[in-house]
Design a protein around this motif. Structure first.
Motif, PDB file in Angstrom:
ATOM      1  N   ARG A 210       0.842  -1.187   0.000  1.00 55.62           N
ATOM      2  CA  ARG A 210       0.000   0.000   0.000  1.00 55.62           C
ATOM      3  C   ARG A 210       0.882   1.242   0.000  1.00 55.62           C
ATOM      4  O   ARG A 210       1.910   1.272   0.677  1.00 55.62           O
ATOM      5  CB  ARG A 210      -0.933   0.021   1.216  1.00 55.62           C
ATOM      6  CG  ARG A 210      -1.933  -1.126   1.227  1.00 55.62           C
ATOM      7  CD  ARG A 210      -2.868  -1.054   2.429  1.00 55.62           C
ATOM      8  NE  ARG A 210      -3.826  -2.160   2.414  1.00 55.62           N
ATOM      9  CZ  ARG A 210      -4.977  -2.148   1.757  1.00 55.62           C
ATOM     10  NH1 ARG A 210      -5.323  -1.058   1.079  1.00 55.62           N
ATOM     11  NH2 ARG A 210      -5.786  -3.188   1.781  1.00 55.62           N
ATOM     12  N   ILE A 211       0.454   2.240  -0.749  1.00 55.04           N
ATOM     13  CA  ILE A 211       1.200   3.494  -0.837  1.00 55.04           C
ATOM     14  C   ILE A 211       0.294   4.590  -0.328  1.00 55.04           C
ATOM     15  O   ILE A 211      -0.752   4.885  -0.914  1.00 55.04           O
ATOM     16  CB  ILE A 211       1.646   3.783  -2.281  1.00 55.04           C
ATOM     17  CG1 ILE A 211       2.547   2.655  -2.789  1.00 55.04           C
ATOM     18  CG2 ILE A 211       2.357   5.119  -2.354  1.00 55.04           C
ATOM     19  CD1 ILE A 211       1.837   1.577  -3.565  1.00 55.04           C
ATOM     20  N   GLY A 212       0.664   5.182   0.789  1.00 49.60           N
ATOM     21  CA  GLY A 212      -0.173   6.195   1.433  1.00 49.60           C
ATOM     22  C   GLY A 212      -0.618   5.717   2.792  1.00 49.60           C
ATOM     23  O   GLY A 212      -0.768   4.516   3.027  1.00 49.60           O
ATOM     24  N   GLY A 213      -0.858   6.628   3.691  1.00 45.74           N
ATOM     25  CA  GLY A 213      -1.191   6.253   5.059  1.00 45.74           C
ATOM     26  C   GLY A 213      -2.661   6.107   5.348  1.00 45.74           C
ATOM     27  O   GLY A 213      -3.052   5.921   6.507  1.00 45.74           O
ATOM     28  N   GLY A 214      -3.522   6.219   4.316  1.00 47.82           N
ATOM     29  CA  GLY A 214      -4.951   6.037   4.545  1.00 47.82           C
ATOM     30  C   GLY A 214      -5.671   7.266   5.030  1.00 47.82           C
ATOM     31  O   GLY A 214      -6.854   7.206   5.359  1.00 47.82           O
ATOM     32  N   GLU A 215      -4.985   8.416   5.073  1.00 53.53           N
ATOM     33  CA  GLU A 215      -5.608   9.673   5.490  1.00 53.53           C
ATOM     34  C   GLU A 215      -5.394  10.724   4.411  1.00 53.53           C
ATOM     35  O   GLU A 215      -4.399  10.690   3.682  1.00 53.53           O
ATOM     36  CB  GLU A 215      -5.005  10.160   6.815  1.00 53.53           C
ATOM     37  CG  GLU A 215      -5.220   9.223   7.984  1.00 53.53           C
ATOM     38  CD  GLU A 215      -4.538   9.730   9.243  1.00 53.53           C
ATOM     39  OE1 GLU A 215      -3.785  10.720   9.146  1.00 53.53           O
ATOM     40  OE2 GLU A 215      -4.758   9.133  10.310  1.00 53.53           O
ATOM     41  N   ARG A 216      -6.328  11.673   4.315  1.00 49.65           N
ATOM     42  CA  ARG A 216      -6.187  12.751   3.343  1.00 49.65           C
ATOM     43  C   ARG A 216      -4.913  13.549   3.612  1.00 49.65           C
ATOM     44  O   ARG A 216      -4.572  13.828   4.756  1.00 49.65           O
ATOM     45  CB  ARG A 216      -7.372  13.717   3.414  1.00 49.65           C
ATOM     46  CG  ARG A 216      -8.684  13.155   2.944  1.00 49.65           C
ATOM     47  CD  ARG A 216      -9.759  14.228   3.018  1.00 49.65           C
ATOM     48  NE  ARG A 216     -11.075  13.652   2.799  1.00 49.65           N
ATOM     49  CZ  ARG A 216     -11.635  13.485   1.607  1.00 49.65           C
ATOM     50  NH1 ARG A 216     -10.969  13.855   0.521  1.00 49.65           N
ATOM     51  NH2 ARG A 216     -12.836  12.958   1.496  1.00 49.65           N
ATOM     52  N   GLY A 217      -4.269  13.971   2.537  1.00 50.07           N
ATOM     53  CA  GLY A 217      -3.114  14.832   2.683  1.00 50.07           C
ATOM     54  C   GLY A 217      -2.385  14.968   1.360  1.00 50.07           C
ATOM     55  O   GLY A 217      -2.633  14.223   0.409  1.00 50.07           O
ATOM     56  N   LEU A 218      -1.493  15.926   1.289  1.00 44.86           N
ATOM     57  CA  LEU A 218      -0.651  16.140   0.126  1.00 44.86           C
ATOM     58  C   LEU A 218       0.788  16.115   0.612  1.00 44.86           C
ATOM     59  O   LEU A 218       1.380  17.141   0.949  1.00 44.86           O
ATOM     60  CB  LEU A 218      -0.988  17.475  -0.546  1.00 44.86           C
ATOM     61  CG  LEU A 218      -0.188  17.877  -1.794  1.00 44.86           C
ATOM     62  CD1 LEU A 218      -0.213  16.777  -2.840  1.00 44.86           C
ATOM     63  CD2 LEU A 218      -0.726  19.170  -2.377  1.00 44.86           C
ATOM     64  N   VAL A 219       1.332  14.894   0.708  1.00 40.89           N
ATOM     65  CA  VAL A 219       2.663  14.684   1.271  1.00 40.89           C
ATOM     66  C   VAL A 219       3.430  13.737   0.353  1.00 40.89           C
ATOM     67  O   VAL A 219       2.916  12.676  -0.022  1.00 40.89           O
ATOM     68  CB  VAL A 219       2.597  14.083   2.695  1.00 40.89           C
ATOM     69  CG1 VAL A 219       4.007  13.898   3.261  1.00 40.89           C
ATOM     70  CG2 VAL A 219       1.755  14.967   3.605  1.00 40.89           C
ATOM     71  N   ASP A 220       4.648  14.107   0.000  1.00 40.46           N
ATOM     72  CA  ASP A 220       5.516  13.240  -0.784  1.00 40.46           C
ATOM     73  C   ASP A 220       6.331  12.344   0.141  1.00 40.46           C
ATOM     74  O   ASP A 220       6.394  12.570   1.346  1.00 40.46           O
ATOM     75  CB  ASP A 220       6.458  14.079  -1.651  1.00 40.46           C
ATOM     76  CG  ASP A 220       5.734  14.821  -2.756  1.00 40.46           C
ATOM     77  OD1 ASP A 220       4.621  14.400  -3.121  1.00 40.46           O
ATOM     78  OD2 ASP A 220       6.274  15.827  -3.258  1.00 40.46           O
ATOM     79  N   GLY A 221       6.977  11.307  -0.458  1.00 44.17           N
ATOM     80  CA  GLY A 221       7.865  10.478   0.338  1.00 44.17           C
ATOM     81  C   GLY A 221       7.673   8.994   0.102  1.00 44.17           C
ATOM     82  O   GLY A 221       7.082   8.569  -0.898  1.00 44.17           O
ATOM     83  N   VAL A 222       8.166   8.211   1.029  1.00 43.05           N
ATOM     84  CA  VAL A 222       8.089   6.754   0.941  1.00 43.05           C
ATOM     85  C   VAL A 222       6.648   6.306   1.145  1.00 43.05           C
ATOM     86  O   VAL A 222       5.797   7.091   1.594  1.00 43.05           O
ATOM     87  CB  VAL A 222       9.007   6.108   2.000  1.00 43.05           C
ATOM     88  CG1 VAL A 222      10.463   6.508   1.751  1.00 43.05           C
ATOM     89  CG2 VAL A 222       8.578   6.515   3.405  1.00 43.05           C
ATOM     90  N   PRO A 223       6.320   5.033   0.825  1.00 50.22           N
ATOM     91  CA  PRO A 223       4.922   4.575   0.888  1.00 50.22           C
ATOM     92  C   PRO A 223       4.202   4.862   2.193  1.00 50.22           C
ATOM     93  O   PRO A 223       3.031   5.247   2.188  1.00 50.22           O
ATOM     94  CB  PRO A 223       5.040   3.077   0.618  1.00 50.22           C
ATOM     95  CG  PRO A 223       6.213   2.969  -0.292  1.00 50.22           C
ATOM     96  CD  PRO A 223       7.187   4.008   0.215  1.00 50.22           C
TER      97      PRO A 223
END
Length: 621
Positions: A210-223
């Motif tokens: 999975r890529i992303g933490g499951g919460e809304r946001g605009l953040v770059d970086g690792v999965p």
């Protein structure tokens, strides 16, 4: 606070309540709270913009403001109870929703457009009505004023609101949007409601990462660190990265399948508005609800659903630019810079054509190069108000709000006919539309799978069944599925207008503390057209005044008796504070499609409220 005539808010009527734990609500029991009615329908991208605009307001005034969504459907599918429940979860609606399939409450409040916002004070009176998007700042100021006034008078009742969240369901995917086959043979899926990308194994089922933490946001970086907000379409870039349409962030992102890193290619995180740049460096130009992406003719094309356009991104120069569409909503072919789209939501490229699922016109369209420019053409579809499920010659075929399109190995095109729950096929060679499969719940995309599990082939396809939270593998049939022919037209009560001249009046009152912004020229714009075009003899086209006399065609009332007036209005206002050297500016805009019927007893004045109290426009009674 300037006092206006007091208009009692009509009671709320509908089929069922959602997000209340099964309880029915009434305005009487909400007395003492500020109530904001949000008239919306889930096909409408402008309505989705408003949902996002209201999140901050809802959180800031959770103990004094109750937002009530009134779902008023346009398409037949949107009147299905299960579909409304799904939409409320899909788009993260965290307030009560009244399901109003018969438009009972819509009619009581004399609503004419999606979205429309109505503010009701703690004593049960309507104090403001706004059509369209861009009103969050004005409504926030009004809510602050009402809370202060009624708090001082003792008529404000604070406390917990009536929202009851539904029980979460455990599924690997939750309303997935689009899918992409990676060179490795695995599949990348936009898990839209969970704000993630999910990589699935070659079987299209087993979760690899999975890529992303499951919460809304605009953040770059690792999965684990990356954040998205309702991502949708994806496309492979020449360098091996995956471009992602990060829809609610109004951004174009890039995911590297090798390193796992997510970066931002374009967009500022803010929504594009009229007057913003239409080309420039990717990180400096706002976007508006990018819904899908595709690599075509050496550029990344973007279905910019929020402004009814197609844009491009050039990785070599790191620049975005408008490529097709005028921001006017409708179905008009021709040179790309003159064409009209209506919420383009799906893209797929062949060698010579960029295919477009133009959802609000229920149309399949394409873009092709014509010399040094591009041209837009329509394969299937007639306009904003006709839809259904009909196979046959393209000029007679009908779709219902398609969201996805896929080029098949034989050169034909598969269409994810979303609201018909069907996978359809258009053959450019024969001009015929057929049905490949049915009972695919709200399919939103499809991707060519593999022939026999190892090499790319054309006999299997993976369909994104969004409302079943899964990818479904199908073998493309050799024969079409026979379906019952169904045709629909949007059912809204027609406004009776008199033959001859009709005064069209868009009512706009700058919100309290604001004034019209005419520093750089006219602050308002009005665009008028009609379906069929012969309904209007005079008055169509663009101008800067919000009031216009239109003349119905000679013979209207005898020949052309019914049609739709298309009205697009925009007004710019800014904060009226002489002490502020840099006042904040605001854009208010709305498109109306007003069904009209010409009768001798009809009205000679048609009023549409962009912002203000709807007293001068046949408002609530």
């Amino acid at each position: 606070m300037t006092r206006r005539p007091r208009v009692r808010a009509p009671e709320l009527q509908g089929r069922a309540w959602i997000n209340t734990g099964g309880k029915e609500l009434s305005l009487a029991e909400l007395r003492g709270r500020v109530v904001l009615l949000d008239f919306w329908t889930f096909c409408c991208v402008n309505c989705l913009h408003v949902l996002d605009e209201l999140r901050e307001l809802e959180e800031a005034h959770r103990d004094s403001l109750v937002i009530v969504g009134v779902h008023s459907p346009k398409f037949v599918h949107e009147a299905e109870p299960r579909a409304v429940l799904d939409a409320v979860e899909r788009y993260g609606v965290h307030h009560p929703v009244l399901d109003d399939p018969e438009l009972a409450t819509w009619k009581q409040y004399a609503v004419r457009a999606w979205p429309t916002l109505v503010v009701i004070d703690p004593e049960g009176y309507v104090v403001a009505q706004h059509a369209g998007e861009g009103h969050a700042h004005a409504i926030a100021a009004l809510v602050e004023e009402l809370v202060a006034e009624h708090g001082a008078r003792g008529t404000l009742r604070r406390g917990e609101g009536p929202y009851v969240p539904p029980e979460p369901e455990a599924t690997d995917l939750r309303f997935p949007g689009k899918a992409l086959r990676l060179p490795s043979g695995t599949f990348l899926v936009s898990d839209t409601t969970r704000h993630e990308l999910v990589e699935l194994a070659a079987d299209g089922e087993r979760v690899l990462r999975r890529i992303g933490g499951g919460e809304r946001g605009l953040v770059d970086g690792v999965p684990s660190a990356a954040r998205f907000s309702e991502p949708q379409g994806m496309a492979l870039l020449p360098d091996g990265r995956v471009a992602v349409a990060d829809t609610v962030n109004h951004a174009l992102r890039a995911f590297d399948p090798v390193t796992g890193e997510t970066t931002t290619l374009a967009g500022t995180g803010a929504q594009w508005w009229q007057g913003d740049a239409t080309q420039g460096p990717g990180h400096e130009v706002p976007l508006s609800s990018p819904w899908d992406v595709a690599w075509f003719d050496g550029l990344l094309w973007i279905a910019m659903a929020g402004v009814h356009q197609l844009w491009t991104y050039d990785p070599a120069s790191d620049r975005v630019a408008v490529a097709a569409g005028t921001t006017n909503e409708g179905l008009v072919d021709g040179p790309a810079d003159q064409a009209w789209f209506a919420q383009p939501s799906g893209l797929a490229a062949s060698a010579e054509r960029l295919w477009v699922a133009d959802s609000e016109t229920s149309a399949l369209r394409w873009v092709e190069r014509e010399g040094e420019a591009y041209r837009v053409r329509t394969a299937v579809g007639t306009g904003l108000f006709d839809f259904g499920h009909r196979d046959g010659p393209a000029e007679q075929a009908l779709f219902q709000h398609p969201l996805g399109v896929t080029v098949l190995p034989d050169g034909s095109v598969a269409v994810a006919d979303t609201y018909n729950h069907a996978l359809r096929r258009y053959d450019p060679a024969s001009g015929e539309v057929t049905t490949l499969a049915t009972d695919l719940r709200e399919l939103s995309d499809a991707v060519i799978a593999t022939a026999h599990g190892d090499e790319p082939g054309g006999d299997e396809i993976l369909v994104v069944e969004s409302a079943r939270h899964r990818l479904t593998r199908l073998r493309l049939p050799e024969e079409a599925v026979r379906v019952e022919e169904i045709a629909h037209r949007t059912q809204r009560e027609a406004t009776e207008v008199a033959p001859g001249e009709v005064e069209l009046d868009v009512v706009f009152q700058p919100p309290a503390g604001q004034k019209l912004d005419d520093r750089y020229g006219p602050s308002t714009r009005l665009l008028v057209s009609a379906t069929p075009p012969e309904l209007l003899a005079d008055g169509e086209g663009q101008g800067t005044e919000l009031r216009r006399t239109v003349r119905l065609a000679a013979g209207a009332g005898e020949g052309v008796t019914e049609g739709v007036l298309h009205v697009s209005a925009m007004a710019a206002s800014c904060d009226d504070d002489p002490e502020n050297e840099y006042p904040a500016c605001h854009m208010h805009q709305q498109d109306w499609g007003v069904p009209v019927r010409v009768t001798a007893a009809g009205t000679a004045r048609l009023a549409l409220v962009l912002a203000g109290l709807d007293e001068t426009a046949d408002g609530p009674a």
